[in-house]
Motif scaffolding. Structure first.
Motif, PDB file in Angstrom:
ATOM      1  N   ASN A 179       0.822  -1.204   0.000  1.00 48.90           N
ATOM      2  CA  ASN A 179       0.000   0.000   0.000  1.00 48.90           C
ATOM      3  C   ASN A 179       0.861   1.260   0.000  1.00 48.90           C
ATOM      4  N   ARG A 180       1.894   1.263   0.842  1.00 49.44           N
ATOM      5  CA  ARG A 180       2.750   2.441   0.933  1.00 49.44           C
ATOM      6  C   ARG A 180       3.603   2.636  -0.312  1.00 49.44           C
ATOM      7  N   LEU A 181       4.049   1.526  -0.903  1.00 52.79           N
ATOM      8  CA  LEU A 181       4.966   1.630  -2.027  1.00 52.79           C
ATOM      9  C   LEU A 181       4.263   1.776  -3.378  1.00 52.79           C
ATOM     10  N   ILE A 182       3.052   1.213  -3.501  1.00 53.70           N
ATOM     11  CA  ILE A 182       2.406   1.173  -4.820  1.00 53.70           C
ATOM     12  C   ILE A 182       1.047   1.868  -4.816  1.00 53.70           C
ATOM     13  N   ILE A 183       0.173   1.451  -3.855  1.00 54.55           N
ATOM     14  CA  ILE A 183      -1.212   1.915  -3.904  1.00 54.55           C
ATOM     15  C   ILE A 183      -1.314   3.420  -3.694  1.00 54.55           C
ATOM     16  N   HIS A 184      -0.616   3.952  -2.680  1.00 54.18           N
ATOM     17  CA  HIS A 184      -0.709   5.389  -2.407  1.00 54.18           C
ATOM     18  C   HIS A 184      -0.278   6.245  -3.600  1.00 54.18           C
ATOM     19  N   PRO A 185       0.887   5.949  -4.220  1.00 49.47           N
ATOM     20  CA  PRO A 185       1.243   6.756  -5.401  1.00 49.47           C
ATOM     21  C   PRO A 185       0.247   6.620  -6.540  1.00 49.47           C
ATOM     22  N   PRO A 209       6.356  10.846  -8.271  1.00 49.19           N
ATOM     23  CA  PRO A 209       6.238  10.632  -6.821  1.00 49.19           C
ATOM     24  C   PRO A 209       7.619  10.413  -6.210  1.00 49.19           C
ATOM     25  N   PRO A 210       7.811  10.808  -4.959  1.00 50.14           N
ATOM     26  CA  PRO A 210       9.087  10.554  -4.287  1.00 50.14           C
ATOM     27  C   PRO A 210       9.380   9.060  -4.222  1.00 50.14           C
ATOM     28  N   LEU A 211      10.654   8.695  -4.313  1.00 46.73           N
ATOM     29  CA  LEU A 211      11.132   7.309  -4.231  1.00 46.73           C
ATOM     30  C   LEU A 211      10.740   6.455  -5.434  1.00 46.73           C
ATOM     31  N   HIS A 212      10.154   7.076  -6.475  1.00 49.53           N
ATOM     32  CA  HIS A 212       9.724   6.291  -7.634  1.00 49.53           C
ATOM     33  C   HIS A 212      10.322   6.834  -8.936  1.00 49.53           C
ATOM     34  N   HIS A 213      11.467   7.465  -8.850  1.00 49.37           N
ATOM     35  CA  HIS A 213      12.063   8.049 -10.050  1.00 49.37           C
ATOM     36  C   HIS A 213      12.594   6.991 -11.006  1.00 49.37           C
ATOM     37  N   ASP A 214      13.014   5.845 -10.479  1.00 52.01           N
ATOM     38  CA  ASP A 214      13.670   4.858 -11.336  1.00 52.01           C
ATOM     39  C   ASP A 214      12.950   3.513 -11.374  1.00 52.01           C
ATOM     40  N   ASP A 215      11.669   3.480 -10.977  1.00 48.53           N
ATOM     41  CA  ASP A 215      10.938   2.211 -11.024  1.00 48.53           C
ATOM     42  C   ASP A 215       9.792   2.301 -12.026  1.00 48.53           C
ATOM     43  N   ILE A 217       6.573   2.864 -11.643  1.00 47.86           N
ATOM     44  CA  ILE A 217       5.664   4.009 -11.498  1.00 47.86           C
ATOM     45  C   ILE A 217       6.285   5.255 -12.119  1.00 47.86           C
ATOM     46  N   GLY A 218       7.593   5.421 -11.933  1.00 48.92           N
ATOM     47  CA  GLY A 218       8.280   6.535 -12.581  1.00 48.92           C
ATOM     48  C   GLY A 218       8.219   6.440 -14.090  1.00 48.92           C
ATOM     49  N   MET A 219       8.378   5.209 -14.625  1.00 50.59           N
ATOM     50  CA  MET A 219       8.261   5.007 -16.070  1.00 50.59           C
ATOM     51  C   MET A 219       6.864   5.362 -16.558  1.00 50.59           C
ATOM     52  N   LEU A 220       5.834   4.967 -15.758  1.00 47.85           N
ATOM     53  CA  LEU A 220       4.454   5.269 -16.127  1.00 47.85           C
ATOM     54  C   LEU A 220       4.224   6.778 -16.200  1.00 47.85           C
ATOM     55  N   VAL A 221       4.696   7.508 -15.198  1.00 49.87           N
ATOM     56  CA  VAL A 221       4.495   8.964 -15.169  1.00 49.87           C
ATOM     57  C   VAL A 221       5.218   9.631 -16.332  1.00 49.87           C
ATOM     58  N   ARG A 222       6.469   9.222 -16.576  1.00 44.78           N
ATOM     59  CA  ARG A 222       7.213   9.827 -17.687  1.00 44.78           C
ATOM     60  C   ARG A 222       6.562   9.529 -19.038  1.00 44.78           C
ATOM     61  N   SER A 223       6.074   8.297 -19.214  1.00 42.19           N
ATOM     62  CA  SER A 223       5.396   7.951 -20.467  1.00 42.19           C
ATOM     63  C   SER A 223       4.125   8.764 -20.648  1.00 42.19           C
ATOM     64  N   TYR A 224       3.366   8.931 -19.542  1.00 43.06           N
ATOM     65  CA  TYR A 224       2.133   9.727 -19.610  1.00 43.06           C
ATOM     66  C   TYR A 224       2.453  11.168 -20.015  1.00 43.06           C
ATOM     67  N   ASN A 225       3.443  11.762 -19.366  1.00 41.97           N
ATOM     68  CA  ASN A 225       3.789  13.159 -19.661  1.00 41.97           C
ATOM     69  C   ASN A 225       4.247  13.322 -21.111  1.00 41.97           C
ATOM     70  N   ARG A 226       5.023  12.356 -21.595  1.00 45.10           N
ATOM     71  CA  ARG A 226       5.498  12.433 -22.981  1.00 45.10           C
ATOM     72  C   ARG A 226       4.332  12.310 -23.968  1.00 45.10           C
ATOM     73  N   ASN A 227       3.425  11.367 -23.695  1.00 38.53           N
ATOM     74  CA  ASN A 227       2.268  11.196 -24.582  1.00 38.53           C
ATOM     75  C   ASN A 227       1.336  12.398 -24.521  1.00 38.53           C
ATOM     76  N   GLN A 228       1.200  12.992 -23.313  1.00 35.61           N
ATOM     77  CA  GLN A 228       0.366  14.184 -23.183  1.00 35.61           C
ATOM     78  C   GLN A 228       0.882  15.321 -24.050  1.00 35.61           C
ATOM     79  N   GLN A 229       2.195  15.489 -24.063  1.00 33.19           N
ATOM     80  CA  GLN A 229       2.777  16.565 -24.863  1.00 33.19           C
ATOM     81  C   GLN A 229       2.524  16.347 -26.348  1.00 33.19           C
TER      82      GLN A 229
END
Length: 498
Positions: A179-185, A209-215, A217-229
């Motif tokens: 929950n702390r590592l995946i669900i909350h973010p 999200p903090p602590l998720h720059h290289d996992d 979830i970080g890949m998901l956020v970066r992909s979303y931002n790139r596709n949004q642009q």
């Protein structure tokens, strides 16, 4: 957030389910191990007891001294273990039997599963043994099955309590970590996306999200931002072109007289008289036919032309009413009014100006408030509709029973300045088999003193059901489809109506 949609609950349930399955298997293995150990210990104790009486019992059997043999069996100390002792001859004939404990029944499936009762058989030999001694008889001792049954139940209870508690602890610990590592973010991302307005969605960017720059979830956020642009840039081009094209097409329809108002009669079902009409938008197709293309209203709204087209519809309706009234025809005409029109700041003064310019008789123009589920502020609707009603415009709630006009907004009904409720076609379609909702609407209208109009009446059985509930005014294919103004006037207005 509902439990059925909670990822936390789902992953905790999955962890618990997997833990319970493995614990069940482990409990079964341990249970059989403990029971087997208990069987072995019980058999060992019974063997010691049997050896203690073996010699004197063999001598008594050899001498055929039955009383002595019975006395020896009676001297056996069962210690709560042995329930019965038997002396069985080699030909399986039971010579003696001694019961030490009353026999108590245990479940049959327990007895079969764990091979109860536990028995041992000890051969009895002659004291003067030949070269190949043959047993005189067999001493058979049987353990108390009830004692073993209580041991099994106690073991199962202990194992279940211990391991289910362990499973709960593990499930909570694992679920908390996940929950702390995946669900909350993920939940934070989901809520941020859910709260986006259509205006902000195009250029929206997520924060890592903090602590998720290289996992992942970080890949998901970066992909979303790139596709949004990429999507946003492509959407500043496609959306603009599409809107420009749609706007041009709709304005061309208006300028080239491809838009028209057709009229559908509203009939008194008791007398068969046409008492009013509803103005419906129609478009001339390339083949010359008139119809309403699917999604046209949505396209008009998307282009921002709903107020323009709505104003044209009101103008045409007032022109039609004025022409009728010059001929002495006072038939009312209903006109649909969208939520965008209703809330537009120029709607009320514009309509009041039309009423004065065309000298529309009070009570002959009926505004049907449509798409009212999109009116978030009922008080605003009251403020807008009240001056129109004072000016002689009658107000109808269209598609009653749906959206904002639904029964859950009953507390607003008394405040709304309305005269007519229109029963939605979806409810009329269920008649006469399913009439509960319509009965509620009819009862409410009578309580509030409102007139009722049923939409979409297509069958005689629907008409009869409505008439039996004193709903007299209706429209639908049972009476007539929408007609061109010329055909409507020829069919229903050939004789002036007072």
């Amino acid at each position: 957030m509902r439990v059925s949609r909670s990822l936390t609950i789902k992953q905790m349930a999955m962890v618990s389910a997997v833990a319970v399955v493995f614990i069940f298997i482990f409990i079964v293995v341990q249970l059989f191990h403990f029971v087997q150990q208990s069987r072995y210990d019980t058999a060992s104790q019974m063997e010691k007891i049997a050896h203690s009486v073996r010699l004197p019992l063999s001598e008594a059997i050899l001498k055929a001294d039955i009383p002595q043999a019975e006395a020896i069996l009676s001297q056996i100390q069962p210690s709560g273990i042995i329930s019965r002792a038997d002396v069985v001859l080699p030909n399986q004939f039971q010579a003696l039997r001694k019961s030490f404990l009353p026999e108590r029944q245990i479940p049959m499936w327990i007895a079969r599963l764990f091979e109860l009762p536990v028995q041992i058989s000890l051969p009895l030999y002659s004291l003067e043994r030949p070269a190949n001694p043959q047993p005189l008889a067999y001493l058979v001792l049987q353990a108390d099955s009830w004692r073993m049954y209580k041991f099994i139940i106690s073991t199962i209870s202990t194992l279940l309590t211990t391991y289910l508690l362990l499973a709960l602890i593990l499930s909570v610990a694992i679920s908390w970590s996940i929950n702390r590592l995946i669900i909350h973010p993920l939940r934070k991302i989901a809520r941020e996306l859910d709260d986006l307005t259509p205006q902000d969605a195009g250029g929206h960017q997520l924060k890592l999200p903090p602590l998720h720059h290289d996992d992942e979830i970080g890949m998901l956020v970066r992909s979303y931002n790139r596709n949004q642009q990429m999507t946003f840039r492509r959407f500043q081009t496609e959306q603009a072109q599409r809107r420009q094209t749609e706007e041009y097409d709709i304005l061309s329809m208006l300028e080239n007289h491809r838009l028209a108002l057709w009229l559908q009669p509203q009939v008194n079902m008791r007398s068969g008289e046409t008492v009013s009409a509803e103005a419906l938008l129609r478009v001339r197709q390339p083949d010359g036919e008139w119809g309403l293309p699917e999604g046209l209203i949505e396209r008009i709204e998307a282009c921002g032309l709903m107020v323009n087209i709505g104003t044209w519809i009101l103008e045409e309706s007032c022109r039609t009413l004025a022409a009728w009234q010059k001929r002495g025809i006072a038939m009312p005409l209903s006109v649909n009014l969208s939520a965008l029109q209703l809330l537009h700041k120029e709607m009320v003064p514009s309509l009041l100006e039309m009423l004065a310019r065309y000298r529309i008789q009070p009570g002959t123009l009926i505004l049907e408030v449509t798409e009212s589920r999109r009116i978030e502020d009922p008080d605003a609707a009251v403020t807008i509709l009240r001056p129109l009603r004072k000016a002689g415009v009658r107000i109808a709630l269209d598609d009653f029973g749906m959206g904002y006009a639904s029964l859950r907004h009953l507390h607003h009904m008394k405040a709304l300045p309305i005269d007519v409720l229109k029963i939605d076609k979806s409810f009329v379609d269920g008649l006469p088999e399913d009439g509960e909702m319509v009965s509620v609407i009819v009862s409410m209208a009578k309580t509030l003193g409102l007139k009722l109009v049923a939409e979409g009446v297509e069958k005689a059985a629907q008409r009869d059901w409505l008439l039996a509930r004193d709903v007299t005014i209706a429209q639908g294919f049972l009476f007539s489809k929408a007609l061109s103004p010329e055909e409507f006037e020829t069919r229903y207005l050939s004789t002036p109506t007072a």
